[in-house]
Design an enzyme around this catalytic site. Structure first.
Site, PDB file in Angstrom:
ATOM      1  CE  LYS A  85      11.619  -9.133  -3.810  1.00 60.24           C
ATOM      2  NZ  LYS A  85      12.192  -8.561  -2.592  1.00 60.24           N
ATOM      3  CG  ASP A 138       9.111  -8.407  -0.862  1.00 59.43           C
ATOM      4  OD1 ASP A 138      10.136  -7.738  -0.676  1.00 59.43           O
ATOM      5  OD2 ASP A 138       8.102  -7.898  -1.398  1.00 59.43           O
TER       6      ASP A 138
HETATM    7  P1  NAP Z   1       4.637  -6.982   4.792  1.00 56.40           P
HETATM    8  O1  NAP Z   1       5.077  -7.521   6.103  1.00 56.40           O
HETATM    9  O2  NAP Z   1       3.725  -7.769   3.964  1.00 56.40           O
HETATM   10  O3  NAP Z   1       4.033  -5.526   5.059  1.00 56.40           O
HETATM   11  C1  NAP Z   1       3.682  -4.680   4.022  1.00 56.40           C
HETATM   12  C2  NAP Z   1       3.010  -3.460   4.600  1.00 56.40           C
HETATM   13  O4  NAP Z   1       2.827  -2.506   3.578  1.00 56.40           O
HETATM   14  C3  NAP Z   1       1.623  -3.776   5.159  1.00 56.40           C
HETATM   15  O5  NAP Z   1       1.332  -2.894   6.207  1.00 56.40           O
HETATM   16  C4  NAP Z   1       0.754  -3.506   3.941  1.00 56.40           C
HETATM   17  O6  NAP Z   1      -0.602  -3.187   4.271  1.00 56.40           O
HETATM   18  C5  NAP Z   1       1.428  -2.317   3.331  1.00 56.40           C
HETATM   19  N1  NAP Z   1       1.183  -2.301   1.887  1.00 56.40           N
HETATM   20  C6  NAP Z   1       1.465  -3.284   1.000  1.00 56.40           C
HETATM   21  N2  NAP Z   1       1.049  -2.952  -0.216  1.00 56.40           N
HETATM   22  C7  NAP Z   1       0.474  -1.752  -0.089  1.00 56.40           C
HETATM   23  C8  NAP Z   1      -0.148  -0.876  -0.997  1.00 56.40           C
HETATM   24  N3  NAP Z   1      -0.283  -1.204  -2.295  1.00 56.40           N
HETATM   25  N4  NAP Z   1      -0.597   0.297  -0.516  1.00 56.40           N
HETATM   26  C9  NAP Z   1      -0.454   0.620   0.780  1.00 56.40           C
HETATM   27  N5  NAP Z   1       0.114  -0.178   1.687  1.00 56.40           N
HETATM   28  C10 NAP Z   1       0.573  -1.345   1.260  1.00 56.40           C
HETATM   29  O7  NAP Z   1       5.915  -6.674   3.854  1.00 56.40           O
HETATM   30  P2  NAP Z   1       7.365  -6.184   4.286  1.00 56.40           P
HETATM   31  O8  NAP Z   1       8.257  -7.372   4.295  1.00 56.40           O
HETATM   32  O9  NAP Z   1       7.296  -5.313   5.495  1.00 56.40           O
HETATM   33  O10 NAP Z   1       7.792  -5.320   3.013  1.00 56.40           O
HETATM   34  C11 NAP Z   1       7.528  -3.926   2.914  1.00 56.40           C
HETATM   35  C12 NAP Z   1       8.453  -3.297   1.887  1.00 56.40           C
HETATM   36  O11 NAP Z   1       9.817  -3.502   2.272  1.00 56.40           O
HETATM   37  C13 NAP Z   1       8.352  -3.852   0.466  1.00 56.40           C
HETATM   38  O12 NAP Z   1       8.623  -2.821  -0.455  1.00 56.40           O
HETATM   39  C14 NAP Z   1       9.489  -4.861   0.416  1.00 56.40           C
HETATM   40  O13 NAP Z   1       9.924  -5.123  -0.910  1.00 56.40           O
HETATM   41  C15 NAP Z   1      10.534  -4.104   1.213  1.00 56.40           C
HETATM   42  N6  NAP Z   1      11.613  -4.928   1.780  1.00 56.40           N
HETATM   43  C16 NAP Z   1      11.333  -5.969   2.604  1.00 56.40           C
HETATM   44  C17 NAP Z   1      12.369  -6.695   3.142  1.00 56.40           C
HETATM   45  C18 NAP Z   1      12.131  -7.795   4.130  1.00 56.40           C
HETATM   46  O14 NAP Z   1      13.108  -8.316   4.680  1.00 56.40           O
HETATM   47  N7  NAP Z   1      10.901  -8.181   4.431  1.00 56.40           N
HETATM   48  C19 NAP Z   1      13.699  -6.385   2.815  1.00 56.40           C
HETATM   49  C20 NAP Z   1      13.954  -5.305   1.976  1.00 56.40           C
HETATM   50  C21 NAP Z   1      12.906  -4.574   1.469  1.00 56.40           C
HETATM   51  P3  NAP Z   1      -1.749  -4.292   4.039  1.00 56.40           P
HETATM   52  O15 NAP Z   1      -1.559  -5.289   5.125  1.00 56.40           O
HETATM   53  O16 NAP Z   1      -3.005  -3.520   4.138  1.00 56.40           O
HETATM   54  O17 NAP Z   1      -1.511  -4.863   2.668  1.00 56.40           O
END
Ligand code: NAP
Length: 449
Positions: free
Chosen positions: A130, A170
């Site tokens: 990561k 991510d």
């Molecule tokens: P993303 O597109 O950047 O979206 C993140 C979302 O979560 C946004 O709506 C963001 O709001 C919100 N968020 C982030 N930090 C926050 C906080 N401290 N408090 C409240 N809301 C928060 O990211 P993503 O890829 O969807 O990832 C979301 C989660 O899924 C993470 O835990 C990541 O590790 C996990 N994940 C992602 C993938 C993938 O393929 N992308 C795969 C497995 C797991 P704001 O815009 O206001 O920051």
């Protein structure tokens, strides 16, 4: 109350605390795995003799470097970046890059540690890693994002390779950032090495259904958990935190399978739409205009915006935390139980605190941990690598069907392993043990390396 650890495991945990001071998220992730491994060491004492757990807790390599860059006004900024190459027993290190101001070594290590077992669970040949930076992309222009990504890759490229380490997206890293990172990698190395990055655009080596995969996979997993209980998503009310990549496609698949999604959020607030979330509008606001989620209520009169609201107080049958770590605590879990929630699946990584998980378990709520429930993203990344290696490009339908089969398999393996190790219905135990045994056996086979 914190559950006790097996007497063989307590010293291992103490050693992790001692060697990694201040990395609380990493400690939490390690403890959650150790709490379930006691019976494994009884059945397979050779894993204890060879210190396989201790090896899993110590990354193979940790890279920390500075990223200097200039903003549009010519001001210099200095960020810190990380790549933690945790475990390569099953394949090249694989795991996303996160851009968020909260990023520090402890967050990247918790994510990298979880990734080892998640990747093992997918059944694909990928190790765990990561990375990320404390860079905050919010409010930055495209040109600033590009300069940051190029500066980061100017150091990172030497550690990557399709057989070595393969990053993806991510939080804060989507296709735009991956394009800039991949472009700089290609320029420096003079190689069009498609398999060095996943989550690429469709025109330049990306896989269909990769963007959708994590969210879709989480919902496929949720559906399997409900099937075991002779139930389904059809007609269920659903709440999904976040409005990023995972949340949007979790909402899409939940709706497709007949659920009504009534709330989603971002880090500023929550929208509740009693008529059901209008997903096209969310996509327009988040994916196209890159605005805050409160813009939704200007368009939809049926919706309310709760500034700093608590999404877990919105009554639902199905809760999908898809934003960030530790976003759902014991208080929230109690509210969900009180309001009749029957299933929780983690689209995000470690969004539920240990107390919340215990409350779900005590209340008989089906709980799908992120390692299993959100593994569809990385599994489809491995499918992207397969397509790159064979210079092929599959249809959306074929890729989605492969994803669905993988999620069904992960669910079955977790379910059966939990049963075998005396914890029926406990997907945390099932996921940890299945993933650990797969990676542990490979490590045993390769000797002390
Ligand atoms: P993303 O597109 O950047 O979206 C993140 C979302 O979560 C946004 O709506 C963001 O709001 C919100 N968020 C982030 N930090 C926050 C906080 N401290 N408090 C409240 N809301 C928060 O990211 P993503 O890829 O969807 O990832 C979301 C989660 O899924 C993470 O835990 C990541 O590790 C996990 N994940 C992602 C993938 C993938 O393929 N992308 C795969 C497995 C797991 P704001 O815009 O206001 O920051």
């Amino acid at each position: 109350m914190v559950a006790g650890l097996d007497e063989k495991l307590e010293p291992i945990y103490q050693e992790v605390l001692h060697r990694n001071p201040g990395e609380t998220e990493f400690h939490q992730a390690v403890r959650e795995v150790l709490e379930t491994l006691g019976p494994v060491l009884v059945k397979y004492p050779e894993l204890a003799d060879r210190k396989i757990i201790q090896l899993c807790c110590e990354p193979e390599r940790q890279i920390i470097f500075r990223v200097p860059w200039q903003d549009d006004k010519g001001q210099t900024h200095i960020n810190r970046a990380f790549r933690v190459e945790f475990n390569s027993a099953l394949g090249p290190y694989k795991g996303g890059m996160r851009f968020h101001p909260s990023v520090y070594l402890g967050i990247i290590k918790f994510l990298g540690f979880e990734q080892i077992f998640k990747n093992a669970l997918t059944g694909m040949p990928i190790g765990g890693g990561k990375g990320g930076s404390d860079f905050d992309p919010k409010g930055r222009s495209d040109a600033e994002i590009m300069r940051f990504c190029q500066s980061m890759m100017t150091e990172l490229y030497r550690h990557l390779g399709e057989y070595t380490d393969v990053p993806a997206g991510d939080i804060g890293v989507g296709q735009r950032e991956i394009g800039y990172l991949f472009g700089q990698y290609k320029r420096i190395t003079n190689r069009y090495e498609s398999g060095v990055f996943t989550g690429k655009g469709l025109d330049w080596g990306g896989s269909r259904a990769r963007k959708e995969a994590t969210g879709f996979g989480t919902v496929f997993f949720t559906n399997e958990m409900l099937k075991v209980r002779s139930d389904s998503l059809d007609g269920k009310t659903c709440v999904v935190s976040g409005s990023g990549n995972v949340a949007i496609y979790a909402m899409e698949k939940a709706m497709e399978l007949g659920a009504k999604v009534v709330a989603c959020s971002d880090s500023n607030g929550v929208i509740v739409d009693k008529e059901g979330i209008d997903l096209d509008l969310v996509k327009q606001i988040k994916e196209v205009e890159r605005r805050r989620i409160n813009a939704y209520v200007q368009e939809k009169k049926s919706a309310r915006y709760l500034e700093d609201g608590n999404i877990w107080e919105v009554p639902c049958h199905v809760a999908l935390p898809c934003a960030t770590q530790n976003e759902l605590n014991g208080h929230d879990a109690k509210a969900l139980v009180k309001n009749g929630c029957i299933v929780v699946a983690e689209g995000a990584n470690m969004p539920c605190t240990p107390e919340a998980v215990r409350i779900f378990s005590d209340a008989g709520i089906a709980f799908g941990p992120g390692k299993a429930a959100n593994a569809g993203g990385v599994a489809t990344s491995a499918l992207e690598m397969q397509q790159n290696a064979s210079r092929d490009s599959w249809t959306f339908e074929h890729t989605e069907e492969r994803l669905r089969e993988i999620m069904v398999d992960i669910h079955r393996n977790c379910y059966e392993t939990a049963d075998e190790f005396g914890a029926p219905g406990n997907y945390v135990t099932g996921a940890n043990i299945t993933g650990f045994l797969k990676v542990g056996r490979a490590m045993m086979a390769m000797g002390v390396v």
